[in-house]
Scaffold this motif. Structure first.
Motif, PDB file in Angstrom:
ATOM      1  N   ALA A 185      -3.081  89.678  61.642  1.00 40.68           N
ATOM      2  CA  ALA A 185      -3.147  90.378  60.350  1.00 40.68           C
ATOM      3  C   ALA A 185      -1.769  90.920  59.960  1.00 40.68           C
ATOM      4  O   ALA A 185      -1.343  90.773  58.804  1.00 40.68           O
ATOM      5  CB  ALA A 185      -4.166  91.508  60.399  1.00 40.68           C
ATOM      6  N   ILE A 186      -1.073  91.510  60.910  1.00 42.99           N
ATOM      7  CA  ILE A 186       0.269  92.039  60.642  1.00 42.99           C
ATOM      8  C   ILE A 186       1.239  90.887  60.379  1.00 42.99           C
ATOM      9  O   ILE A 186       2.093  90.973  59.498  1.00 42.99           O
ATOM     10  CB  ILE A 186       0.769  92.900  61.827  1.00 42.99           C
ATOM     11  CG1 ILE A 186      -0.185  94.035  62.095  1.00 42.99           C
ATOM     12  CG2 ILE A 186       2.188  93.373  61.589  1.00 42.99           C
ATOM     13  CD1 ILE A 186       0.022  95.276  61.302  1.00 42.99           C
ATOM     14  N   LYS A 187       1.100  89.806  61.147  1.00 35.67           N
ATOM     15  CA  LYS A 187       1.961  88.643  60.955  1.00 35.67           C
ATOM     16  C   LYS A 187       1.775  88.078  59.544  1.00 35.67           C
ATOM     17  O   LYS A 187       2.758  87.771  58.872  1.00 35.67           O
ATOM     18  CB  LYS A 187       1.628  87.574  61.994  1.00 35.67           C
ATOM     19  CG  LYS A 187       2.637  86.486  62.054  1.00 35.67           C
ATOM     20  CD  LYS A 187       2.406  85.390  63.094  1.00 35.67           C
ATOM     21  CE  LYS A 187       1.335  85.570  64.090  1.00 35.67           C
ATOM     22  NZ  LYS A 187       1.186  84.425  64.995  1.00 35.67           N
ATOM     23  N   ASP A 188       0.545  87.983  59.068  1.00 35.82           N
ATOM     24  CA  ASP A 188       0.283  87.506  57.701  1.00 35.82           C
ATOM     25  C   ASP A 188       0.908  88.433  56.671  1.00 35.82           C
ATOM     26  O   ASP A 188       1.479  87.986  55.678  1.00 35.82           O
ATOM     27  CB  ASP A 188      -1.218  87.380  57.446  1.00 35.82           C
ATOM     28  CG  ASP A 188      -1.844  86.203  58.163  1.00 35.82           C
ATOM     29  OD1 ASP A 188      -1.097  85.311  58.627  1.00 35.82           O
ATOM     30  OD2 ASP A 188      -3.083  86.166  58.262  1.00 35.82           O
ATOM     31  N   TYR A 189       0.798  89.732  56.915  1.00 39.32           N
ATOM     32  CA  TYR A 189       1.388  90.722  56.012  1.00 39.32           C
ATOM     33  C   TYR A 189       2.908  90.534  55.933  1.00 39.32           C
ATOM     34  O   TYR A 189       3.487  90.531  54.851  1.00 39.32           O
ATOM     35  CB  TYR A 189       1.030  92.123  56.517  1.00 39.32           C
ATOM     36  CG  TYR A 189       1.698  93.245  55.788  1.00 39.32           C
ATOM     37  CD1 TYR A 189       1.249  93.660  54.539  1.00 39.32           C
ATOM     38  CD2 TYR A 189       2.790  93.902  56.340  1.00 39.32           C
ATOM     39  CE1 TYR A 189       1.864  94.693  53.860  1.00 39.32           C
ATOM     40  CE2 TYR A 189       3.418  94.941  55.675  1.00 39.32           C
ATOM     41  CZ  TYR A 189       2.950  95.326  54.433  1.00 39.32           C
ATOM     42  OH  TYR A 189       3.576  96.351  53.773  1.00 39.32           O
ATOM     43  N   ILE A 190       3.550  90.357  57.078  1.00 35.86           N
ATOM     44  CA  ILE A 190       5.001  90.155  57.118  1.00 35.86           C
ATOM     45  C   ILE A 190       5.387  88.900  56.347  1.00 35.86           C
ATOM     46  O   ILE A 190       6.323  88.912  55.543  1.00 35.86           O
ATOM     47  CB  ILE A 190       5.504  90.089  58.579  1.00 35.86           C
ATOM     48  CG1 ILE A 190       5.386  91.469  59.229  1.00 35.86           C
ATOM     49  CG2 ILE A 190       6.941  89.573  58.652  1.00 35.86           C
ATOM     50  CD1 ILE A 190       5.615  91.487  60.727  1.00 35.86           C
ATOM     51  N   TRP A 191       4.668  87.807  56.559  1.00 38.66           N
ATOM     52  CA  TRP A 191       4.978  86.556  55.855  1.00 38.66           C
ATOM     53  C   TRP A 191       4.775  86.693  54.352  1.00 38.66           C
ATOM     54  O   TRP A 191       5.554  86.139  53.560  1.00 38.66           O
ATOM     55  CB  TRP A 191       4.147  85.397  56.396  1.00 38.66           C
ATOM     56  CG  TRP A 191       4.563  84.956  57.773  1.00 38.66           C
ATOM     57  CD1 TRP A 191       3.755  84.880  58.871  1.00 38.66           C
ATOM     58  CD2 TRP A 191       5.860  84.547  58.219  1.00 38.66           C
ATOM     59  NE1 TRP A 191       4.484  84.445  59.966  1.00 38.66           N
ATOM     60  CE2 TRP A 191       5.776  84.236  59.589  1.00 38.66           C
ATOM     61  CE3 TRP A 191       7.095  84.416  57.594  1.00 38.66           C
ATOM     62  CZ2 TRP A 191       6.869  83.806  60.335  1.00 38.66           C
ATOM     63  CZ3 TRP A 191       8.191  83.980  58.338  1.00 38.66           C
ATOM     64  CH2 TRP A 191       8.067  83.677  59.684  1.00 38.66           C
ATOM     65  N   LYS A 192       3.758  87.433  53.935  1.00 41.54           N
ATOM     66  CA  LYS A 192       3.535  87.645  52.500  1.00 41.54           C
ATOM     67  C   LYS A 192       4.686  88.412  51.863  1.00 41.54           C
ATOM     68  O   LYS A 192       5.159  88.070  50.786  1.00 41.54           O
ATOM     69  CB  LYS A 192       2.220  88.407  52.249  1.00 41.54           C
ATOM     70  CG  LYS A 192       1.007  87.551  52.256  1.00 41.54           C
ATOM     71  CD  LYS A 192      -0.209  88.376  51.874  1.00 41.54           C
ATOM     72  CE  LYS A 192      -1.435  87.500  51.820  1.00 41.54           C
ATOM     73  NZ  LYS A 192      -2.618  88.254  51.409  1.00 41.54           N
ATOM     74  N   ILE A 193       5.126  89.461  52.537  1.00 41.83           N
ATOM     75  CA  ILE A 193       6.239  90.253  52.001  1.00 41.83           C
ATOM     76  C   ILE A 193       7.515  89.415  51.947  1.00 41.83           C
ATOM     77  O   ILE A 193       8.234  89.433  50.943  1.00 41.83           O
ATOM     78  CB  ILE A 193       6.471  91.533  52.839  1.00 41.83           C
ATOM     79  CG1 ILE A 193       5.236  92.434  52.811  1.00 41.83           C
ATOM     80  CG2 ILE A 193       7.707  92.285  52.351  1.00 41.83           C
ATOM     81  CD1 ILE A 193       4.867  92.980  51.470  1.00 41.83           C
ATOM     82  N   LEU A 194       7.796  88.669  52.998  1.00 48.75           N
ATOM     83  CA  LEU A 194       8.993  87.815  52.997  1.00 48.75           C
ATOM     84  C   LEU A 194       8.909  86.750  51.909  1.00 48.75           C
ATOM     85  O   LEU A 194       9.899  86.464  51.224  1.00 48.75           O
ATOM     86  CB  LEU A 194       9.189  87.166  54.369  1.00 48.75           C
ATOM     87  CG  LEU A 194       9.656  88.098  55.480  1.00 48.75           C
ATOM     88  CD1 LEU A 194       9.668  87.371  56.828  1.00 48.75           C
ATOM     89  CD2 LEU A 194      11.033  88.664  55.169  1.00 48.75           C
ATOM     90  N   SER A 195       7.745  86.184  51.724  1.00 49.07           N
ATOM     91  CA  SER A 195       7.558  85.190  50.667  1.00 49.07           C
ATOM     92  C   SER A 195       7.763  85.820  49.291  1.00 49.07           C
ATOM     93  O   SER A 195       8.407  85.232  48.412  1.00 49.07           O
ATOM     94  CB  SER A 195       6.161  84.578  50.771  1.00 49.07           C
ATOM     95  OG  SER A 195       5.953  83.646  49.747  1.00 49.07           O
ATOM     96  N   ALA A 196       7.242  87.021  49.102  1.00 51.30           N
ATOM     97  CA  ALA A 196       7.420  87.727  47.829  1.00 51.30           C
ATOM     98  C   ALA A 196       8.904  87.977  47.563  1.00 51.30           C
ATOM     99  O   ALA A 196       9.373  87.787  46.438  1.00 51.30           O
ATOM    100  CB  ALA A 196       6.652  89.050  47.840  1.00 51.30           C
ATOM    101  N   ILE A 197       9.650  88.367  48.596  1.00 49.53           N
ATOM    102  CA  ILE A 197      11.084  88.613  48.438  1.00 49.53           C
ATOM    103  C   ILE A 197      11.802  87.332  48.025  1.00 49.53           C
ATOM    104  O   ILE A 197      12.646  87.340  47.124  1.00 49.53           O
ATOM    105  CB  ILE A 197      11.674  89.199  49.741  1.00 49.53           C
ATOM    106  CG1 ILE A 197      11.135  90.615  49.970  1.00 49.53           C
ATOM    107  CG2 ILE A 197      13.206  89.194  49.705  1.00 49.53           C
ATOM    108  CD1 ILE A 197      11.399  91.166  51.357  1.00 49.53           C
ATOM    109  N   LEU A 198      11.464  86.228  48.663  1.00 47.05           N
ATOM    110  CA  LEU A 198      12.098  84.953  48.318  1.00 47.05           C
ATOM    111  C   LEU A 198      11.768  84.532  46.883  1.00 47.05           C
ATOM    112  O   LEU A 198      12.637  84.060  46.152  1.00 47.05           O
ATOM    113  CB  LEU A 198      11.676  83.871  49.307  1.00 47.05           C
ATOM    114  CG  LEU A 198      12.242  84.031  50.716  1.00 47.05           C
ATOM    115  CD1 LEU A 198      11.619  83.007  51.665  1.00 47.05           C
ATOM    116  CD2 LEU A 198      13.746  83.904  50.713  1.00 47.05           C
ATOM    117  N   HIS A 199      10.521  84.708  46.477  1.00 46.86           N
ATOM    118  CA  HIS A 199      10.138  84.359  45.107  1.00 46.86           C
ATOM    119  C   HIS A 199      10.792  85.284  44.090  1.00 46.86           C
ATOM    120  O   HIS A 199      11.090  84.858  42.972  1.00 46.86           O
ATOM    121  CB  HIS A 199       8.617  84.353  44.950  1.00 46.86           C
ATOM    122  CG  HIS A 199       7.985  83.107  45.480  1.00 46.86           C
ATOM    123  ND1 HIS A 199       8.001  81.913  44.799  1.00 46.86           N
ATOM    124  CD2 HIS A 199       7.328  82.868  46.632  1.00 46.86           C
ATOM    125  CE1 HIS A 199       7.381  80.997  45.504  1.00 46.86           C
ATOM    126  NE2 HIS A 199       6.970  81.553  46.635  1.00 46.86           N
TER     127      HIS A 199
END
Length: 101
Positions: free
Chosen positions: A11-25
């Motif tokens: 769950a935390i790993k998914d959260y981290i990937w979502k935030i990183l993806s949002a930053i890239l977008h």
């Protein structure tokens, strides 16, 4: 992997990937316009993705990236121009990254 080393769950790993993806977008979101900022024609889809990743509405995210509030005896909301909105977008992305790590 670092996730296993620090015992980070899925769950935390998914959260981290979502935030990183949002930053890239966010890096693909561009504003233009004088005196009022607006999205350039290719940025709406990226801002929509960012809003979904962060769990906020598109309209709210667009508003906070294109306006600033000044608080004196009352709260005044001012429109930003394209350059100011792009600088705010960059600051927002940096702040997200700093808070993540």
């Amino acid at each position: 992997s670092a996730f296993k080393l620090f015992k980070i769950g899925p769950a935390i790993k998914d959260y981290i990937w979502k935030i990183l993806s949002a930053i890239l977008h966010l890096g693909n979101v561009k504003f233009e316009g004088e005196p009022k900022a607006r999205l350039d024609e290719d940025s709406e889809e990226n801002l929509q993705i960012v809003s979904e990743m962060l769990g906020v509405s598109f309209d709210d995210l667009y508003f906070v990236l294109t306006h600033k509030k000044i608080s004196t005896f009352e709260i005044i909301t001012l429109d930003l121009n394209g350059d100011q909105a792009n600088r705010l977008r960059d600051s927002f992305a940096k702040d997200l990254y700093n808070k993540l790590f």
